[in-house]
Design a protein around this motif. Structure first.
Motif, PDB file in Angstrom:
ATOM      1  N   THR A   1       0.835  -1.199   0.000  1.00 25.68           N
ATOM      2  CA  THR A   1       0.000   0.000   0.000  1.00 25.68           C
ATOM      3  C   THR A   1       0.876   1.258   0.000  1.00 25.68           C
ATOM      4  OG1 THR A   1      -1.808  -1.091   1.158  1.00 25.68           O
ATOM      5  CG2 THR A   1      -1.727   1.298   1.300  1.00 25.68           C
ATOM      6  N   GLY A   2       0.612   2.143  -0.939  1.00 23.66           N
ATOM      7  CA  GLY A   2       1.340   3.397  -1.010  1.00 23.66           C
ATOM      8  C   GLY A   2       2.635   3.340  -1.793  1.00 23.66           C
ATOM      9  N   LEU A   3       3.024   2.162  -2.278  1.00 25.47           N
ATOM     10  CA  LEU A   3       4.261   2.056  -3.044  1.00 25.47           C
ATOM     11  C   LEU A   3       4.016   2.372  -4.512  1.00 25.47           C
ATOM     12  CD1 LEU A   3       5.990  -1.155  -1.628  1.00 25.47           C
ATOM     13  CD2 LEU A   3       6.181   1.218  -0.849  1.00 25.47           C
ATOM     14  N   ASP A   4       5.040   2.901  -5.162  1.00 27.34           N
ATOM     15  CA  ASP A   4       4.937   3.134  -6.598  1.00 27.34           C
ATOM     16  C   ASP A   4       5.058   1.797  -7.323  1.00 27.34           C
ATOM     17  OD1 ASP A   4       7.857   2.647  -7.550  1.00 27.34           O
ATOM     18  OD2 ASP A   4       8.079   4.003  -5.851  1.00 27.34           O
ATOM     19  N   PRO A   5       4.676   1.730  -8.605  1.00 25.37           N
ATOM     20  CA  PRO A   5       4.676   0.439  -9.323  1.00 25.37           C
ATOM     21  C   PRO A   5       6.024  -0.276  -9.299  1.00 25.37           C
ATOM     22  CG  PRO A   5       3.429   2.056 -10.570  1.00 25.37           C
ATOM     23  CD  PRO A   5       4.055   2.796  -9.421  1.00 25.37           C
ATOM     24  N   ARG A   6       7.146   0.457  -9.439  1.00 27.21           N
ATOM     25  CA  ARG A   6       8.457  -0.199  -9.420  1.00 27.21           C
ATOM     26  C   ARG A   6       8.724  -0.852  -8.069  1.00 27.21           C
ATOM     27  NH1 ARG A   6      12.880   0.260 -12.571  1.00 27.21           N
ATOM     28  NH2 ARG A   6      11.971   2.045 -13.685  1.00 27.21           N
ATOM     29  N   SER A   7       8.447  -0.115  -6.986  1.00 27.17           N
ATOM     30  CA  SER A   7       8.666  -0.665  -5.647  1.00 27.17           C
ATOM     31  C   SER A   7       7.738  -1.845  -5.382  1.00 27.17           C
ATOM     32  CB  SER A   7       8.444   0.427  -4.594  1.00 27.17           C
ATOM     33  OG  SER A   7       9.375   1.470  -4.740  1.00 27.17           O
ATOM     34  N   ARG A   8       6.501  -1.747  -5.899  1.00 28.27           N
ATOM     35  CA  ARG A   8       5.558  -2.841  -5.709  1.00 28.27           C
ATOM     36  C   ARG A   8       6.062  -4.114  -6.379  1.00 28.27           C
ATOM     37  NH1 ARG A   8       0.738  -0.586  -7.489  1.00 28.27           N
ATOM     38  NH2 ARG A   8       0.603   0.309  -5.399  1.00 28.27           N
ATOM     39  N   HIS A   9       6.555  -3.986  -7.596  1.00 25.77           N
ATOM     40  CA  HIS A   9       7.077  -5.166  -8.292  1.00 25.77           C
ATOM     41  C   HIS A   9       8.317  -5.712  -7.586  1.00 25.77           C
ATOM     42  CE1 HIS A   9       4.661  -5.577 -12.052  1.00 25.77           C
ATOM     43  NE2 HIS A   9       4.298  -4.357 -11.726  1.00 25.77           N
ATOM     44  N   GLY A  10       9.129  -4.819  -7.028  1.00 29.04           N
ATOM     45  CA  GLY A  10      10.271  -5.282  -6.256  1.00 29.04           C
ATOM     46  C   GLY A  10       9.840  -6.080  -5.032  1.00 29.04           C
ATOM     47  N   MET A  11       8.770  -5.633  -4.374  1.00 27.28           N
ATOM     48  CA  MET A  11       8.247  -6.355  -3.220  1.00 27.28           C
ATOM     49  C   MET A  11       7.708  -7.719  -3.635  1.00 27.28           C
ATOM     50  SD  MET A  11       7.994  -6.110   0.014  1.00 27.28           S
ATOM     51  CE  MET A  11       8.379  -4.363   0.162  1.00 27.28           C
ATOM     52  N   TRP A  12       7.072  -7.782  -4.806  1.00 24.14           N
ATOM     53  CA  TRP A  12       6.581  -9.069  -5.295  1.00 24.14           C
ATOM     54  C   TRP A  12       7.742 -10.064  -5.448  1.00 24.14           C
ATOM     55  CZ3 TRP A  12       2.880  -7.405  -9.870  1.00 24.14           C
ATOM     56  CH2 TRP A  12       1.786  -6.710  -9.324  1.00 24.14           C
ATOM     57  N   GLN A  13       8.861  -9.579  -5.981  1.00 19.74           N
ATOM     58  CA  GLN A  13      10.003 -10.470  -6.170  1.00 19.74           C
ATOM     59  C   GLN A  13      10.536 -10.968  -4.836  1.00 19.74           C
ATOM     60  OE1 GLN A  13      11.002 -11.779  -8.963  1.00 19.74           O
ATOM     61  NE2 GLN A  13      12.560 -12.960  -7.856  1.00 19.74           N
ATOM     62  N   ILE A  14      10.537 -10.101  -3.833  1.00 17.94           N
ATOM     63  CA  ILE A  14      10.970 -10.518  -2.499  1.00 17.94           C
ATOM     64  C   ILE A  14      10.058 -11.622  -1.970  1.00 17.94           C
ATOM     65  CG2 ILE A  14      11.050  -9.756  -0.086  1.00 17.94           C
ATOM     66  CD1 ILE A  14      12.072  -7.034  -1.161  1.00 17.94           C
ATOM     67  N   ILE A  15       8.753 -11.446  -2.144  1.00 15.46           N
ATOM     68  CA  ILE A  15       7.806 -12.448  -1.658  1.00 15.46           C
ATOM     69  C   ILE A  15       8.020 -13.772  -2.377  1.00 15.46           C
ATOM     70  CG2 ILE A  15       5.346 -13.052  -1.564  1.00 15.46           C
ATOM     71  CD1 ILE A  15       4.793 -10.021  -1.164  1.00 15.46           C
ATOM     72  N   ARG A  16       8.248 -13.726  -3.682  1.00 19.07           N
ATOM     73  CA  ARG A  16       8.504 -14.965  -4.432  1.00 19.07           C
ATOM     74  C   ARG A  16       9.754 -15.676  -3.907  1.00 19.07           C
ATOM     75  NH1 ARG A  16       7.272 -11.456  -9.047  1.00 19.07           N
ATOM     76  NH2 ARG A  16       5.154 -11.892  -9.782  1.00 19.07           N
ATOM     77  N   GLU A  17      10.784 -14.907  -3.602  1.00 24.47           N
ATOM     78  CA  GLU A  17      12.022 -15.504  -3.099  1.00 24.47           C
ATOM     79  C   GLU A  17      11.814 -16.126  -1.724  1.00 24.47           C
ATOM     80  OE1 GLU A  17      14.759 -12.272  -3.246  1.00 24.47           O
ATOM     81  OE2 GLU A  17      14.938 -12.304  -5.443  1.00 24.47           O
ATOM     82  N   LEU A  18      11.015 -15.477  -0.881  1.00 24.95           N
ATOM     83  CA  LEU A  18      10.727 -16.043   0.439  1.00 24.95           C
ATOM     84  C   LEU A  18      10.046 -17.401   0.314  1.00 24.95           C
ATOM     85  CD1 LEU A  18       9.400 -12.862   2.311  1.00 24.95           C
ATOM     86  CD2 LEU A  18      11.560 -14.052   2.737  1.00 24.95           C
ATOM     87  N   VAL A  19       9.067 -17.476  -0.578  1.00 25.35           N
ATOM     88  CA  VAL A  19       8.330 -18.732  -0.755  1.00 25.35           C
ATOM     89  C   VAL A  19       9.232 -19.795  -1.374  1.00 25.35           C
ATOM     90  CG1 VAL A  19       6.358 -19.806  -1.897  1.00 25.35           C
ATOM     91  CG2 VAL A  19       6.124 -17.549  -0.882  1.00 25.35           C
ATOM     92  N   ALA A  20      10.107 -19.394  -2.286  1.00 23.13           N
ATOM     93  CA  ALA A  20      11.038 -20.350  -2.887  1.00 23.13           C
ATOM     94  C   ALA A  20      11.947 -20.958  -1.826  1.00 23.13           C
ATOM     95  CB  ALA A  20      11.865 -19.668  -3.969  1.00 23.13           C
TER      96      ALA A  20
END
Length: 336
Positions: free
Chosen positions: A175-194
């Motif tokens: 919430t409140g992040l710009d699109p680039r930061s949001r996509h970066g957060m998505w990648q972090i979440i994917r790595e955590l699950v991996a």
């Protein structure tokens, strides 16, 4: 006997299991008999409009609020009788950052290490490793108040990981992040699950749930209106179709006769045959085309997106129960 997947393999043991979860504040019922099962090593997204009870669910599952009724297991521990063991297994990143802006990134990390009772040397090592992992080493010596929104969110999650939790609750983390930061957060979440971490995600960004979640539940009026994979949920609402494009007018006319229910565009030589997007529905269309001797030059399957699902489930209680995916609750089943 353990449950099995469609491919015959066993399902992961549930990291989070809730049955009959209820919570009221005065005469306002926030959760009204919610059941949840989140397999280990997956992303589970809880969607819902503002005030649906998403944050209350996270607070209960993370031991911050007591439920009025229901049984909950988190990380194999009973929430009611083993809350300390639950807390040792989880990490929580709330809607509002826990970062202290008056101290540096490193000092924030070391503070978390102290809270987890890590020895000084180990705390420094863990802090340095996580700051590097989240690309914060260069900014580590600066006050967190100088960080961008995306950097603060990365630091927030890095702080959550200091205790090496197996289960992480992310309450609207972008919430409140710009699109680039949001996509970066998505990648972090994917790595955590991996790495085997279970992520329980609440979000109002439907694209986020579509991108990340293995399973999605829609919370509305205190109950789970529907649950399933993104593709299963998209089949809950009408509007799906198979679009067929032809260049041969004769083939187009033959296909139109074989598919009388299809919407026609005689100028573009296209047909839109209603479909729920399933393999069975697609096979039926193709079999009827084969029987008519009509071959399409282009075939595309169109299904409603999660926006359509969200609005149908939270604003239109007339979604038919028969369209719900196996194992999913329909709006009609939960209306009470």
């Amino acid at each position: 006997m353990p449950a099995s997947r469609e491919d015959g393999g066993p399902l992961p043991a549930p990291a989070i299991a809730a049955n009959g979860l209820r919570k009221s504040y005065g005469d306002k019922t926030v959760l009204d008999g919610v059941d949840l099962a989140v397999p280990s090593g997956t992303v589970f997204a809880l969607l819902g409009p503002n005030g649906a009870g998403k944050t209350t669910a996270v607070k209960i599952l993370s031991t911050l609020v007591r439920p009025d009724a229901g049984r909950v297991g988190v990380g194999g521990h009973d929430l009611a009788t083993q809350p300390q063991l639950v807390r040792a297994a989880i990490g929580v990143t709330g809607q509002f950052s826990a970062v202290d802006g008056l101290i540096t990134g490193t000092e924030n990390m070391l503070l978390m290490a102290d809270l987890h009772h890590l020895p000084k040397a180990e705390g420094r090592r863990v802090a340095a490793e996580l700051l590097a992992r989240f690309d914060l080493t260069e900014a580590a010596g600066k006050p967190a108040s100088t960080y961008s929104g995306g950097m603060k969110r990365r630091l927030d999650i890095a702080m959550t990981l200091v205790g090496n939790p197996r289960i992480i609750f992310l309450d609207e983390p972008t919430t409140g992040l710009d699109p680039r930061s949001r996509h970066g957060m998505w990648q972090i979440i994917r790595e955590l699950v991996a790495d085997g971490t279970t992520v329980f995600l609440t979000t109002q960004y439907l694209e986020e749930a579509d991108e990340l979640a293995d399973r999605i539940a829609v919370l509305h009026n205190g109950v789970i209106a529907a649950e399933g994979t993104a593709e299963e949920l998209k089949r809950l609402v009408p509007g799906g179709h198979v679009r067929l494009r032809f260049t041969d007018p004769a083939a187009y006319r033959a296909a139109a006769r074989a598919l009388p229910e299809a919407a026609r565009d005689d100028d573009a030589l296209t047909l839109a045959a209603p479909s729920d997007g399933s393999q069975r529905a697609l096979r039926s269309v193709l079999d009827r085309l084969d029987a008519a001797g009509a071959e399409a030059d282009e075939l595309t399957v169109h299904t409603p997106d999660l926006d359509d699902v969200f609005f149908a489930l939270t604003g239109n209680p007339a979604v038919p129960a028969r369209t719900a995916p196996a194992g999913a609750a329909s709006v009609e089943e939960n209306a009470r």
